[in-house]
Design an enzyme around this catalytic site. Sequence first.
Site, PDB file in Angstrom:
ATOM      1  N   ARG A 298      23.344  27.797  55.895  1.00 13.28           N
ATOM      2  CA  ARG A 298      24.649  27.708  56.474  1.00 13.28           C
ATOM      3  C   ARG A 298      24.478  27.866  57.945  1.00 13.28           C
ATOM      4  O   ARG A 298      24.467  28.565  58.976  1.00 13.28           O
ATOM      5  CB  ARG A 298      25.169  29.131  56.218  1.00 13.28           C
ATOM      6  CG  ARG A 298      25.702  29.486  54.605  1.00 13.28           C
ATOM      7  CD  ARG A 298      26.498  30.698  54.564  1.00 13.28           C
ATOM      8  NE  ARG A 298      27.203  30.871  53.025  1.00 13.28           N
ATOM      9  CZ  ARG A 298      26.398  31.320  52.252  1.00 13.28           C
ATOM     10  NH1 ARG A 298      25.315  32.037  52.374  1.00 13.28           N
ATOM     11  NH2 ARG A 298      27.291  31.282  51.131  1.00 13.28           N
ATOM     12  N   ARG A 334      23.262  22.687  55.576  1.00 15.94           N
ATOM     13  CA  ARG A 334      24.675  22.390  55.111  1.00 15.94           C
ATOM     14  C   ARG A 334      25.240  22.047  56.618  1.00 15.94           C
ATOM     15  O   ARG A 334      25.112  23.103  57.506  1.00 15.94           O
ATOM     16  CB  ARG A 334      25.379  23.502  54.342  1.00 15.94           C
ATOM     17  CG  ARG A 334      26.793  23.094  54.399  1.00 15.94           C
ATOM     18  CD  ARG A 334      27.607  24.178  53.760  1.00 15.94           C
ATOM     19  NE  ARG A 334      27.658  25.412  54.288  1.00 15.94           N
ATOM     20  CZ  ARG A 334      28.120  26.446  53.745  1.00 15.94           C
ATOM     21  NH1 ARG A 334      28.531  26.147  52.472  1.00 15.94           N
ATOM     22  NH2 ARG A 334      28.262  27.723  54.260  1.00 15.94           N
ATOM     23  N   GLU A 433      32.520  22.023  45.575  1.00 12.45           N
ATOM     24  CA  GLU A 433      33.207  23.440  45.815  1.00 12.45           C
ATOM     25  C   GLU A 433      34.639  23.110  45.673  1.00 12.45           C
ATOM     26  O   GLU A 433      35.788  23.985  45.406  1.00 12.45           O
ATOM     27  CB  GLU A 433      33.279  23.558  47.191  1.00 12.45           C
ATOM     28  CG  GLU A 433      31.908  23.749  47.648  1.00 12.45           C
ATOM     29  CD  GLU A 433      31.974  24.590  49.165  1.00 12.45           C
ATOM     30  OE1 GLU A 433      31.593  25.753  49.547  1.00 12.45           O
ATOM     31  OE2 GLU A 433      31.954  23.494  50.148  1.00 12.45           O
ATOM     32  N   ASN A 456      31.314  29.938  45.058  1.00  7.59           N
ATOM     33  CA  ASN A 456      32.270  30.805  45.839  1.00  7.59           C
ATOM     34  C   ASN A 456      33.540  30.326  46.209  1.00  7.59           C
ATOM     35  O   ASN A 456      34.639  30.893  46.012  1.00  7.59           O
ATOM     36  CB  ASN A 456      31.824  31.397  47.054  1.00  7.59           C
ATOM     37  CG  ASN A 456      30.179  31.883  47.121  1.00  7.59           C
ATOM     38  OD1 ASN A 456      29.897  32.183  46.042  1.00  7.59           O
ATOM     39  ND2 ASN A 456      29.500  31.826  48.301  1.00  7.59           N
ATOM     40  N   ASP A 457      33.598  29.012  46.526  1.00  3.44           N
ATOM     41  CA  ASP A 457      34.703  28.317  46.892  1.00  3.44           C
ATOM     42  C   ASP A 457      35.189  27.644  45.591  1.00  3.44           C
ATOM     43  O   ASP A 457      36.623  27.556  45.466  1.00  3.44           O
ATOM     44  CB  ASP A 457      34.576  27.181  47.899  1.00  3.44           C
ATOM     45  CG  ASP A 457      34.770  27.775  49.162  1.00  3.44           C
ATOM     46  OD1 ASP A 457      35.614  28.717  49.537  1.00  3.44           O
ATOM     47  OD2 ASP A 457      33.810  27.481  50.262  1.00  3.44           O
ATOM     48  N   ARG A 467      39.199  34.168  48.122  1.00  2.00           N
ATOM     49  CA  ARG A 467      38.032  34.850  47.747  1.00  2.00           C
ATOM     50  C   ARG A 467      37.527  35.935  48.673  1.00  2.00           C
ATOM     51  O   ARG A 467      36.948  36.955  48.243  1.00  2.00           O
ATOM     52  CB  ARG A 467      36.630  34.136  47.913  1.00  2.00           C
ATOM     53  CG  ARG A 467      36.627  33.627  49.401  1.00  2.00           C
ATOM     54  CD  ARG A 467      35.766  32.281  49.782  1.00  2.00           C
ATOM     55  NE  ARG A 467      34.472  32.800  50.123  1.00  2.00           N
ATOM     56  CZ  ARG A 467      33.320  31.933  50.340  1.00  2.00           C
ATOM     57  NH1 ARG A 467      33.445  30.488  50.056  1.00  2.00           N
ATOM     58  NH2 ARG A 467      32.276  32.352  50.622  1.00  2.00           N
TER      59      ARG A 467
HETATM   60  C1  PEP Z   1      30.198  28.345  48.379  1.00  2.00           C
HETATM   61  O1  PEP Z   1      31.360  28.192  48.686  1.00  2.00           O
HETATM   62  O2  PEP Z   1      29.859  28.678  47.416  1.00  2.00           O
HETATM   63  C2  PEP Z   1      28.982  28.473  49.342  1.00  2.00           C
HETATM   64  C3  PEP Z   1      27.840  28.578  49.108  1.00  2.00           C
HETATM   65  O3  PEP Z   1      29.389  28.176  50.719  1.00  2.00           O
HETATM   66  P1  PEP Z   1      30.158  29.321  51.360  1.00  2.00           P
HETATM   67  O4  PEP Z   1      30.016  30.651  50.643  1.00  2.00           O
HETATM   68  O5  PEP Z   1      29.662  29.300  52.830  1.00  2.00           O
HETATM   69  O6  PEP Z   1      31.564  29.001  51.551  1.00  2.00           O
HETATM   70 MG    MG Z   2      31.687  27.075  50.437  1.00  2.00          MG
END
Ligand code: PEP
Ligand code: MG
Length: 575
Positions: A298, A334, A433, A456-457, A467
């Site tokens: 990240r 990323r 995402e 996650n997104d 979230r």
């Molecule tokens: C996600 O969105 O799953 C992801 C890995 O990115 P982040 O949690 O940093 O938004």
């Molecule tokens: Mg994300």
Amino acid sequence: MTQKLSGIAASNGVAIAAAYMLVDPDLTFEKRNITDADAEKKRLHEALDAAIAELQQIKTVAEKNLGADEAEVFEAHITILEDPEMIGQIEGKIDSDKVNAEEALKEVTDSFITIFEGMTDNTYMQERAADVRDVTKRVMSHLLGKNLPNPALIDSEVIIVAHDLTPSDTAQLNRKYVKGFITDLGGRTSHSAIMSRTLEIPAVVGTETATTMIKQGDQVIVDGLDGVGIVSPTASDVDAYTKKGDDFTKQKAEWDKLKDEPSVSKDGKTFTIAANIGTPDDVAAVNDDGGEAVGLFRSEFLYMDSSELPDEETQFQAYKKAAEDMHGKQVVVRTMDIGGDKHLDYLPLPEEMNPFLGYRAIRISLAQPDLFRPQLRALIRASAFGNIAIMFPMIGTVDEFKRARAIYDEERQKLINDGVKVADHIDVGMMMEVPAAVLIADKLAKYADFFSIGTNDLIQYSFAADRGNERVSYLYQPYNPSLLRLIKRVIDTAHAEGKWAGMCGEMAGDQVAVPLLMGMGLDEFSMSASSMLQTRSLMKRLDTDSTAQLVEKALDAETNEEVADLVKDYMSRLN
Ligand code: PEP
Ligand code: MG
């Protein structure tokens, strides 16, 4: 009296220590008209002196515990507090407007902040706005006789209690003394939770009431396995939780034996287990925990850990170090994913009603090539020192990917023309995402070298549920057939186009999800380093035929719970 808090289990393990309240005091004040300007200026100078003395003390401790780089910011703050121009203006306001020192301080520093933030073509000055805001808070606290928390001064074991935690808060913490976290806000995939897993510190988030129920110095138990916090525990609570923590440590020792083994299923299919990291320093834990790659670096954490925009050279050094320390294993970086719940004090973004749906991630990079191009150059240069791959966050359309890739191609060509050494080939892929991107994955696969599913997104956008908001955390439904169908579509489409599919959302390390993801043929599982060996141990027990059958049933189920029960039932029948 013993009190119990419940929240979301964010990072495994059990911790018991005294509470450290990382909570800002209320610094509101009344504007007053004064008659004795000299007395007011004396108050101002006493507060300035106290703030400088405090910063000097913090700087000394930070230098010793955290290193010279982390301590530098405190020296910069002292310089601001000694600035005769600013102090002169505050004194002038007290004299001319006959207002109290608090009001004069606020008015003058506000005007500096507005001017600095307005210099949109001068990032250096924009960054100074954040510093002025910080030092104003410190002087104000002295004027009002209140104490700001100074986490850099912690010198005994503590549990950090906070409303929420940001990467810059954690940058100031000494890992040696911080045994656990407990916060009011956050869900399992909020960034405070992700950071606690990276730091391997037990954490419970989203309790709503931690900062009101806990007081400085209270003894607190953080049970990051079940999402429970206990304030002022009884002796038998302490015994029971000490045992629970010890049992977890023993279990971890069993998993540790798999460190140098490959990630294979019972029927001999090989997968890649990779780690999510935030800084090159996290690579040590990846290697310790047997990681086969970094599936998500990240990169925005580099930006968030810093008090100013990291330039191309600083970023190059960071990516190069990560690539070198992984010794040829792939490192997927990323590009900057700022916005949503990730802020940069020195790069103010417009206020938005829906930051998660707004100006963030690749949208910022495409709109601000002055940020994007140096990052790409740093990455392309670092590719000569290891196995770097690049991915773009939050891609929603084919056009966005093509535009990002075109900028990458341009920068790569420029570096080659300048005689800079770069890798012959760099995989350039994207995060999945945004549901719209999933539905057009077949077209995206023509341009992207790989997909990495950011659940996650993807979950927050699929279920329209923020979230980080604990009130809607019940909609974090990773096993819901709707989401499983989206994931399967990404994997199948990638394979049909000869590409690989990974997952770097938290779901990749979720022990209930792993059998389903294996059954769908996911190639790469990228997770917090602390979950990797547990996952490898689980994979060894599963075969890909029976997990594929499990997937068939799961896709035909109705609810998240029904699928979780199917997996539990399947697991209970394994020998
Ligand atoms: C996600 O969105 O799953 C992801 C890995 O990115 P982040 O949690 O940093 O938004
Ligand atoms: Mg994300």
